[in-house]
Write an enzyme that holds these catalytic residues in place. Structure first.
Site, PDB file in Angstrom:
ATOM      1  N   ILE A   1      -6.510  -3.481 -10.006  1.00  0.00           N
ATOM      2  CA  ILE A   1      -6.719  -4.525 -11.426  1.00  0.00           C
ATOM      3  C   ILE A   1      -8.792  -4.156 -10.837  1.00  0.00           C
ATOM      4  O   ILE A   1      -9.011  -4.270  -9.309  1.00  0.00           O
ATOM      5  CB  ILE A   1      -6.989  -5.949 -10.274  1.00  0.00           C
ATOM      6  CG1 ILE A   1      -6.303  -6.567 -10.354  1.00  0.00           C
ATOM      7  CG2 ILE A   1      -7.983  -7.000 -10.602  1.00  0.00           C
ATOM      8  CD1 ILE A   1      -4.921  -7.853  -9.364  1.00  0.00           C
TER       9      ILE A   1
ATOM     10  N   GLY B   1      -5.675  -2.731  -5.774  1.00  0.00           N
ATOM     11  CA  GLY B   1      -4.562  -2.268  -6.792  1.00  0.00           C
ATOM     12  C   GLY B   1      -5.660  -2.182  -7.703  1.00  0.00           C
ATOM     13  O   GLY B   1      -6.462  -1.486  -8.375  1.00  0.00           O
TER      14      GLY B   1
ATOM     15  N   GLU C   1     -12.852   1.073  -5.785  1.00  0.00           N
ATOM     16  CA  GLU C   1     -12.407   0.639  -6.800  1.00  0.00           C
ATOM     17  C   GLU C   1     -11.220  -0.202  -6.044  1.00  0.00           C
ATOM     18  O   GLU C   1     -10.889  -1.085  -6.751  1.00  0.00           O
ATOM     19  CB  GLU C   1     -12.261   0.473  -7.686  1.00  0.00           C
ATOM     20  CG  GLU C   1     -12.107  -0.150  -8.949  1.00  0.00           C
ATOM     21  CD  GLU C   1     -12.355  -1.912  -9.200  1.00  0.00           C
ATOM     22  OE1 GLU C   1     -13.478  -1.549  -9.773  1.00  0.00           O
ATOM     23  OE2 GLU C   1     -12.402  -2.479  -9.259  1.00  0.00           O
TER      24      GLU C   1
ATOM     25  N   LYS D   1      -9.860  -7.323   2.885  1.00  0.00           N
ATOM     26  CA  LYS D   1     -10.379  -6.803   1.141  1.00  0.00           C
ATOM     27  C   LYS D   1     -11.441  -8.460   1.264  1.00  0.00           C
ATOM     28  O   LYS D   1     -11.894  -8.092   0.092  1.00  0.00           O
ATOM     29  CB  LYS D   1      -8.889  -7.286   0.614  1.00  0.00           C
ATOM     30  CG  LYS D   1      -8.264  -6.480   0.748  1.00  0.00           C
ATOM     31  CD  LYS D   1      -6.980  -6.091  -0.023  1.00  0.00           C
ATOM     32  CE  LYS D   1      -5.713  -5.202   0.176  1.00  0.00           C
ATOM     33  NZ  LYS D   1      -4.000  -5.226  -0.267  1.00  0.00           N
TER      34      LYS D   1
ATOM     35  N   VAL E   1      -0.153   6.702  -2.771  1.00  0.00           N
ATOM     36  CA  VAL E   1      -1.105   6.232  -3.733  1.00  0.00           C
ATOM     37  C   VAL E   1      -1.760   8.123  -4.139  1.00  0.00           C
ATOM     38  O   VAL E   1      -2.186   8.487  -4.774  1.00  0.00           O
ATOM     39  CB  VAL E   1      -2.982   5.713  -3.059  1.00  0.00           C
ATOM     40  CG1 VAL E   1      -3.318   5.492  -4.511  1.00  0.00           C
ATOM     41  CG2 VAL E   1      -1.783   4.693  -3.223  1.00  0.00           C
TER      42      VAL E   1
ATOM     43  N   VAL F   1      -9.622  -3.107  -2.987  1.00  0.00           N
ATOM     44  CA  VAL F   1      -9.162  -4.293  -3.527  1.00  0.00           C
ATOM     45  C   VAL F   1      -8.132  -4.607  -4.972  1.00  0.00           C
ATOM     46  O   VAL F   1      -8.908  -4.210  -5.934  1.00  0.00           O
ATOM     47  CB  VAL F   1     -10.279  -5.147  -3.237  1.00  0.00           C
ATOM     48  CG1 VAL F   1     -10.079  -7.131  -3.213  1.00  0.00           C
ATOM     49  CG2 VAL F   1     -11.478  -5.492  -2.231  1.00  0.00           C
TER      50      VAL F   1
ATOM     51  N   LYS G   1      -9.085   0.190   2.426  1.00  0.00           N
ATOM     52  CA  LYS G   1     -10.042  -1.141   2.299  1.00  0.00           C
ATOM     53  C   LYS G   1     -10.433  -1.212   3.815  1.00  0.00           C
ATOM     54  O   LYS G   1     -11.760  -1.920   4.443  1.00  0.00           O
ATOM     55  CB  LYS G   1      -9.029  -2.155   1.866  1.00  0.00           C
ATOM     56  CG  LYS G   1      -7.908  -2.496   2.950  1.00  0.00           C
ATOM     57  CD  LYS G   1      -6.575  -2.911   2.087  1.00  0.00           C
ATOM     58  CE  LYS G   1      -5.605  -1.795   3.091  1.00  0.00           C
ATOM     59  NZ  LYS G   1      -4.454  -2.094   2.279  1.00  0.00           N
TER      60      LYS G   1
HETATM   61  P1  NAP Z   1       0.289   6.677   3.167  1.00  0.00           P
HETATM   62  O1  NAP Z   1       1.818   6.770   1.929  1.00  0.00           O
HETATM   63  O2  NAP Z   1       0.481   5.854   3.948  1.00  0.00           O
HETATM   64  O3  NAP Z   1       0.084   8.340   2.859  1.00  0.00           O
HETATM   65  C1  NAP Z   1      -1.184   8.491   4.228  1.00  0.00           C
HETATM   66  C2  NAP Z   1      -1.054   9.949   3.413  1.00  0.00           C
HETATM   67  O4  NAP Z   1      -2.510  10.638   4.434  1.00  0.00           O
HETATM   68  C3  NAP Z   1      -0.054  10.992   3.783  1.00  0.00           C
HETATM   69  O5  NAP Z   1      -0.315  11.908   3.119  1.00  0.00           O
HETATM   70  C4  NAP Z   1      -0.594  11.295   4.928  1.00  0.00           C
HETATM   71  O6  NAP Z   1       0.406  12.693   5.243  1.00  0.00           O
HETATM   72  C5  NAP Z   1      -2.040  11.498   4.832  1.00  0.00           C
HETATM   73  N1  NAP Z   1      -2.378  11.673   6.192  1.00  0.00           N
HETATM   74  C6  NAP Z   1      -2.951  10.391   7.444  1.00  0.00           C
HETATM   75  N2  NAP Z   1      -2.820  10.577   8.649  1.00  0.00           N
HETATM   76  C7  NAP Z   1      -3.366  12.002   8.331  1.00  0.00           C
HETATM   77  C8  NAP Z   1      -3.789  12.759   9.431  1.00  0.00           C
HETATM   78  N3  NAP Z   1      -4.267  11.998  10.303  1.00  0.00           N
HETATM   79  N4  NAP Z   1      -3.747  13.860   9.018  1.00  0.00           N
HETATM   80  C9  NAP Z   1      -3.613  14.309   8.278  1.00  0.00           C
HETATM   81  N5  NAP Z   1      -3.415  13.528   6.944  1.00  0.00           N
HETATM   82  C10 NAP Z   1      -2.792  12.147   6.924  1.00  0.00           C
HETATM   83  O7  NAP Z   1      -0.299   5.352   2.167  1.00  0.00           O
HETATM   84  P2  NAP Z   1      -0.528   4.956   1.210  1.00  0.00           P
HETATM   85  O8  NAP Z   1      -0.018   4.015   0.694  1.00  0.00           O
HETATM   86  O9  NAP Z   1      -0.957   6.630  -0.242  1.00  0.00           O
HETATM   87  O10 NAP Z   1      -2.936   4.782   1.193  1.00  0.00           O
HETATM   88  C11 NAP Z   1      -3.504   5.509   1.158  1.00  0.00           C
HETATM   89  C12 NAP Z   1      -5.041   4.498   1.147  1.00  0.00           C
HETATM   90  O11 NAP Z   1      -4.878   3.603   0.278  1.00  0.00           O
HETATM   91  C13 NAP Z   1      -5.092   2.978   2.358  1.00  0.00           C
HETATM   92  O12 NAP Z   1      -6.402   2.916   2.652  1.00  0.00           O
HETATM   93  C14 NAP Z   1      -4.157   2.159   1.856  1.00  0.00           C
HETATM   94  O13 NAP Z   1      -4.803   0.965   2.400  1.00  0.00           O
HETATM   95  C15 NAP Z   1      -4.483   2.301   0.383  1.00  0.00           C
HETATM   96  N6  NAP Z   1      -4.445   1.299  -0.117  1.00  0.00           N
HETATM   97  C16 NAP Z   1      -2.858   1.444  -0.748  1.00  0.00           C
HETATM   98  C17 NAP Z   1      -2.502   1.556  -1.843  1.00  0.00           C
HETATM   99  C18 NAP Z   1      -0.421   0.789  -2.145  1.00  0.00           C
HETATM  100  O14 NAP Z   1      -0.278   0.560  -3.090  1.00  0.00           O
HETATM  101  N7  NAP Z   1      -0.116   1.988  -1.093  1.00  0.00           N
HETATM  102  C19 NAP Z   1      -3.025   0.216  -2.748  1.00  0.00           C
HETATM  103  C20 NAP Z   1      -4.214   0.230  -2.171  1.00  0.00           C
HETATM  104  C21 NAP Z   1      -4.716   0.585  -1.310  1.00  0.00           C
HETATM  105  P3  NAP Z   1       1.903  13.095   5.540  1.00  0.00           P
HETATM  106  O15 NAP Z   1       2.179  13.030   4.146  1.00  0.00           O
HETATM  107  O16 NAP Z   1       1.777  14.741   5.811  1.00  0.00           O
HETATM  108  O17 NAP Z   1       2.732  12.260   5.823  1.00  0.00           O
HETATM  109  N1  HSE Z   2       0.292  -3.771   1.455  1.00  0.00           N
HETATM  110  C1  HSE Z   2      -0.039  -3.984   0.712  1.00  0.00           C
HETATM  111  C2  HSE Z   2      -0.140  -5.593  -0.573  1.00  0.00           C
HETATM  112  C3  HSE Z   2      -0.806  -2.913  -0.434  1.00  0.00           C
HETATM  113  O1  HSE Z   2       1.188  -5.671  -0.071  1.00  0.00           O
HETATM  114  O2  HSE Z   2      -0.647  -6.121  -0.961  1.00  0.00           O
HETATM  115  C4  HSE Z   2      -1.902  -2.274  -0.294  1.00  0.00           C
HETATM  116  O3  HSE Z   2      -3.558  -3.116   0.170  1.00  0.00           O
END
Ligand code: NAP
Ligand code: HSE
Length: 429
Positions: A137, A135, A130, A206, A15, A133, A106
């Site tokens: 939407i 993504g 926003e 969520k 993200v 929960v 979340k």
């Molecule tokens: P991700 O791909 O795992 O990215 C996490 C990022 O945070 C990476 O850049 C990581 O660094 C950095 N990070 C994690 N722990 C760290 C630490 N201790 N110190 C410094 N940097 C740290 O996660 P994501 O999927 O983007 O999700 C991010 C947030 O959005 C989460 O809270 C997730 O629940 C929420 N979210 C995600 C989605 C989705 O579809 N992915 C949808 C809705 C909400 P590195 O890059 O160096 O590893």
């Molecule tokens: N892993 C989640 C899903 C996305 O499959 O909906 C992040 O909330």
């Protein structure tokens, strides 16, 4: 008038990386549309050696996340790293320093929401989430603003894309759980470790947020009962279809018994229900209110692009508030309210029982339910001899009574296995 906002982003993964790319590449377009010059000044990550999809000035990317929060040039902090502890402490520090925060986390909101909202309120800055929960939407704003005056009765949400993808494959193609999960991982829907998705824990966070916003009573992640989809079998999907239902993993938040109940578990939903047609990785949230009636919000619940769109909307909103310079009062308030234990909530069950097909079995099974005060609505038998299956649908009864019935059932000798239990969503009692 100064329209420039310095942004610090904590986390540049799926993200965060997408958000930063959009902020950098679309800077002029966003300025033309909103009048805001949004500048990503610093980005915090764990691994400084990792290749990134965006390019920023040398030295902008750091492993020292606290220094971003403390930087006087950073006007607004975006937290996209995930987790409760470090992310929560950084968000709290930013809010206490009077900086608006946008997060998609979340788990953080569902565990430390009141603490963070109170800090935002004290500093008079926005805390927006926003994307936490559903993504892409829009659901947090509709619940906390548009529907703020509606005494919402119930929220049902398909809020995990991975599990909805798996269940759709099982229902449509008879895929078994393990194969459908492997496919979800290949397509990038499921995490490499999909435990939080398939166990219902992701959906529970969520559902907690949805419940808190819908009812104005704080429901934390640990207040939400959750069950996953790991034990579901394509055979139950097929029986559900025969009975006119589809199986979905649903977060349910409702007013019941003078309080609020929030839970996540597989549910048989009638095929005519709007949630039944939500397929694949799509998410949907269905809201029922006495005045507004029924509302359905559906769309992409995960993935870098849709989620970054929601985060970007919050960034623009928070930037506008910051430039306006006024103290921001939280749009979210929680008042005390009773959380109803799941055992007290009336539920309706489907059970698949493996039994020996012999005289008197049905009577013993029926009395196990009767002894627990649960009334049976329908019974079907499939197969015969040692292959016999009894499919039972009960009438609504307190969840605790349904569980007691199963305890009694396990003592029935010709019953070999309670192979499956799925709760049923239906208008009927
Ligand atoms: P991700 O791909 O795992 O990215 C996490 C990022 O945070 C990476 O850049 C990581 O660094 C950095 N990070 C994690 N722990 C760290 C630490 N201790 N110190 C410094 N940097 C740290 O996660 P994501 O999927 O983007 O999700 C991010 C947030 O959005 C989460 O809270 C997730 O629940 C929420 N979210 C995600 C989605 C989705 O579809 N992915 C949808 C809705 C909400 P590195 O890059 O160096 O590893
Ligand atoms: N892993 C989640 C899903 C996305 O499959 O909906 C992040 O909330």
């Amino acid at each position: 008038m100064n329209t420039s906002i310095g942004i610090g982003v904590l986390g540049a993964g799926t993200v965060g990386g997408t958000l930063i790319t959009r902020l950098v590449e679309d800077r002029a377009a966003i300025a033309a549309k909103t009048g805001l010059d949004l500048r990503v000044l610093r980005v915090g990550v764990r691994d400084l050696g990792k290749e990134r999809s965006f390019s920023l000035e040398y030295g902008s990317v750091t492993g020292d996340l606290q220094s971003i929060v403390d930087d006087p040039d950073i006007d607004l902090v975006v937290e996209l790293m995930g987790g409760r502890e470090l992310a929560g402490d950084l968000v709290l520090a930013a809010l206490e320093a009077g900086k608006p925060v946008v997060t998609a986390n979340k788990e953080l909101v569902a565990s430390r929401g009141p603490e963070l909202i109170a800090a935002a309120e004290r500093s008079g800055v926005p805390l927006l989430f926003e994307a936490a929960v559903g993504g892409g939407i829009p659901i947090i704003r509709p619940l906390s603003e548009t529907l703020a005056g509606e005494p919402i009765d119930r929220v049902l949400g398909i809020v995990n894309g991975t599990t909805n993808f798996i269940l759709t494959r099982m229902a449509d193609d008879g895929a078994d759980y393990a194969d459908a999960l492997a496919e979800a991982q290949e397509l990038g829907y499921a995490e490499p470790d999909p435990t939080a998705d398939v166990s219902g824990a992701d959906a529970a966070a969520k559902a907690a947020i949805l419940a808190s916003l819908a009812f104005g009573t704080w429901v934390g992640i640990d207040d939400v009962y959750h069950e996953g989809i790991e034990t579901l079998s394509p055979i139950d999907m097929a029986f559900a279809a025969d009975f006119g239902y589809v199986v979905k993993l649903v977060g349910i938040a409702e007013r019941t018994g003078g309080g609020v109940s929030t839970r996540v578990h597989p549910v048989m939903i009638p095929t005519a229900h709007p949630l039944a047609s939500i397929r694949g990785a799509t998410n949907a949230i269905f809201i029922e209110g006495p005045s507004v009636g029924e509302l359905l919000f559906a769309g992409p619940g995960a993935g870098g692009d849709p989620t970054a769109t929601a985060v970007l909307g919050d960034v623009i909103d928070a930037a506008r508030e910051t430039l306006a310079g006024a103290q921001v009062s939280s749009r979210i308030r929680f008042s005390p309210g009773e959380l109803v234990p799941f055992g007290d909530v009336p539920t309706k069950w489907y059970l698949r029982l493996e039994v020996d097909d012999q005289p008197g079995v049905l009577a013993q099974v029926a009395s196990a339910f009767g002894d627990a005060g649960v009334s049976i609505k329908s019974v079907w038998q499939e197969g015969e001899g040692s292959e016999a299956l009894l499919l039972i649908v009960t009438h609504r009864a307190p969840e605790a009574a349904q569980r007691a019935a199963v305890d009694h059932l396990r003592k029935v000798k010709p019953l070999r296995n309670v192979a499956s239990i799925i709760r049923v969503e239906s208008e009927e009692p």
